[in-house]
Motif scaffolding. Sequence first.
Motif, PDB file in Angstrom:
ATOM      1  N   ARG A  76       0.835  -1.209   0.000  1.00 49.60           N
ATOM      2  CA  ARG A  76       0.000   0.000   0.000  1.00 49.60           C
ATOM      3  C   ARG A  76       0.865   1.253   0.000  1.00 49.60           C
ATOM      4  O   ARG A  76       0.575   2.237  -0.686  1.00 49.60           O
ATOM      5  CB  ARG A  76      -0.912   0.000   1.233  1.00 49.60           C
ATOM      6  CG  ARG A  76      -2.162  -0.842   1.064  1.00 49.60           C
ATOM      7  CD  ARG A  76      -3.000  -0.813   2.312  1.00 49.60           C
ATOM      8  NE  ARG A  76      -4.257  -1.534   2.142  1.00 49.60           N
ATOM      9  CZ  ARG A  76      -4.997  -1.982   3.141  1.00 49.60           C
ATOM     10  NH1 ARG A  76      -4.584  -1.799   4.396  1.00 49.60           N
ATOM     11  NH2 ARG A  76      -6.121  -2.624   2.904  1.00 49.60           N
ATOM     12  N   LEU A  79       2.358   1.765  -3.457  1.00 49.85           N
ATOM     13  CA  LEU A  79       1.364   2.141  -4.469  1.00 49.85           C
ATOM     14  C   LEU A  79       0.911   3.591  -4.317  1.00 49.85           C
ATOM     15  O   LEU A  79       0.226   4.125  -5.203  1.00 49.85           O
ATOM     16  CB  LEU A  79       0.157   1.206  -4.401  1.00 49.85           C
ATOM     17  CG  LEU A  79       0.384  -0.230  -4.880  1.00 49.85           C
ATOM     18  CD1 LEU A  79      -0.829  -1.098  -4.578  1.00 49.85           C
ATOM     19  CD2 LEU A  79       0.715  -0.271  -6.376  1.00 49.85           C
ATOM     20  N   PHE A 134      -4.963  -2.200  -9.279  1.00 50.23           N
ATOM     21  CA  PHE A 134      -3.793  -1.327  -9.449  1.00 50.23           C
ATOM     22  C   PHE A 134      -2.995  -1.830 -10.655  1.00 50.23           C
ATOM     23  O   PHE A 134      -2.283  -2.828 -10.560  1.00 50.23           O
ATOM     24  CB  PHE A 134      -2.929  -1.335  -8.187  1.00 50.23           C
ATOM     25  CG  PHE A 134      -3.650  -0.892  -6.945  1.00 50.23           C
ATOM     26  CD1 PHE A 134      -3.694   0.445  -6.589  1.00 50.23           C
ATOM     27  CD2 PHE A 134      -4.300  -1.827  -6.136  1.00 50.23           C
ATOM     28  CE1 PHE A 134      -4.365   0.851  -5.446  1.00 50.23           C
ATOM     29  CE2 PHE A 134      -4.965  -1.426  -4.990  1.00 50.23           C
ATOM     30  CZ  PHE A 134      -5.006  -0.081  -4.647  1.00 50.23           C
ATOM     31  N   SER A 136      -0.367  -0.913 -12.002  1.00 49.14           N
ATOM     32  CA  SER A 136       1.098  -0.885 -11.907  1.00 49.14           C
ATOM     33  C   SER A 136       1.647  -2.026 -11.043  1.00 49.14           C
ATOM     34  O   SER A 136       2.859  -2.166 -10.908  1.00 49.14           O
ATOM     35  CB  SER A 136       1.559   0.457 -11.324  1.00 49.14           C
ATOM     36  OG  SER A 136       1.007   0.646 -10.025  1.00 49.14           O
ATOM     37  N   LEU A 137       0.761  -2.852 -10.467  1.00 47.90           N
ATOM     38  CA  LEU A 137       1.194  -3.918  -9.550  1.00 47.90           C
ATOM     39  C   LEU A 137       1.279  -5.265 -10.268  1.00 47.90           C
ATOM     40  O   LEU A 137       0.325  -5.728 -10.887  1.00 47.90           O
ATOM     41  CB  LEU A 137       0.223  -4.021  -8.374  1.00 47.90           C
ATOM     42  CG  LEU A 137       0.483  -5.171  -7.373  1.00 47.90           C
ATOM     43  CD1 LEU A 137       1.861  -5.048  -6.730  1.00 47.90           C
ATOM     44  CD2 LEU A 137      -0.614  -5.216  -6.310  1.00 47.90           C
TER      45      LEU A 137
END
Length: 469
Positions: A76, A79, A134, A136-137
């Motif tokens: 978290r 991100l 997300f 980008s994860l």
Amino acid sequence: MIHIALYAVIITALFFFVLNTIYLFILAIAIFSINKKKRLQFPFDTQQAFRYRLLPPVTIILPAYNEEKTIVQSVRSLLSIRYPEYELIVVNDGSKDKTLELLKKVFNLKKTDYVFRKSIETEEVRDIYISDSFKSLIVIDKKNGGKADALNSGINVSKYPYFCAIDADTVLGEDALVKLIHPFIDDPERTIAVGGVVKAANGCQFHHGRLLDESLPRNLLVLLQMIEYARSFFMGRIGLAAINSLLIISGAFGLFKKDEVIKVKGYKKRSLGEDMMLVMKLHKLKRKEKKKYRITFVPDTVSWTEMPSKLRILKKQRVRWQMGLLESIFDNIDMFFNPKYGIIGIFSVPFYFFSEVIPPFLELLSYIAIIFGLVYRLLPISYIYYFITVTWIYSIANSLIAILLEHYILSSSPRFKHIAIKFISSFIENFFYRQLNIFYKIVGVFKYIAKKREWGEMERQGFNKGSRK
């Protein structure tokens, strides 16, 4: 017998006088470097950099093994950092706990057929997941191969030219990555690696991965580690980086040029000191290529990590660190006092050896000689005063200056109480913590000689203890 006791104390005192004088010289270089940087540093408009995409894209690689207590908070945090374009790759290195299950549940992971080039040999990658929540994860699930192997897997899957390696219990400052990329922007041709500051997360308050309040820990053991870290980062690494002699970029927070790391075949698999080993390999590569390069350190960018709060865990960590240091030095023994490698061979490698490996044995010998001399009244009291002055008092002075440098660089205005506690802790450090580290380092040397090179699992307390969720 009196001569043996006298010689032991005198030799150790002289050794520490020379060593602490070198530290003082490094401190002077650090202060000069800080003042020069503040004087010459041009203002950097972060808003403009974001608007016009002036910052290069970065991959963050987070290796995780049995990290169920901290993994959600860490992800978290990563991100929510301020950076225009980045991907976060979490590498589950065959965890036996609920690390992967938590990631799947909290971040809505979906299995995907992800195509990547295997530039570095690693253990088998079982599955790759992408988050629906997300974009980008990315999460890699692989067979256990150790931290270095997990990082190499992340490098293989990464798509950007720079990667930031961090630990699973690390929380980055909101602008940490923006500050850490600066040396690559200022000098993109020469800069190949950059390190940042690591501070104690223990006692701090976090909310969704963001720091709310940085307080001093109530645990004395953690507090003493903070003093030690201040000396290491705000004295040693700043000074060594100023003369391009840095051999360690903390595995908890470092940024690297990916192409250069691939050239040296990544991190050494199953290494106990993968961070130092990689930096030494990079130094060796660039010296052999006879190209100008820079491995540097940014003292005003901060990350927070959980420090051992129990002696048992601290022992595991410090024994492993000592074994990793020895492994890194002896795997690159051809650099030792070798002028072909410039200041790295002539100064840096010998300095790390003579400042980390030899002192524990000399200091232990002196303690034995002092006790023996006092019991049998063989040792003049003046020799003991001299020993304490050049070993303890000199070290305390360096600690106090490092603490002041920390607050000066980070432009923080701590309460007087906090400064006073740190100052007092720098004195207390010499009465049991220093001796503990001597013991751990000696154990590390003997384990390295015996080839007992187990990693040892680090037990996490988790950020939620004493923190706001």
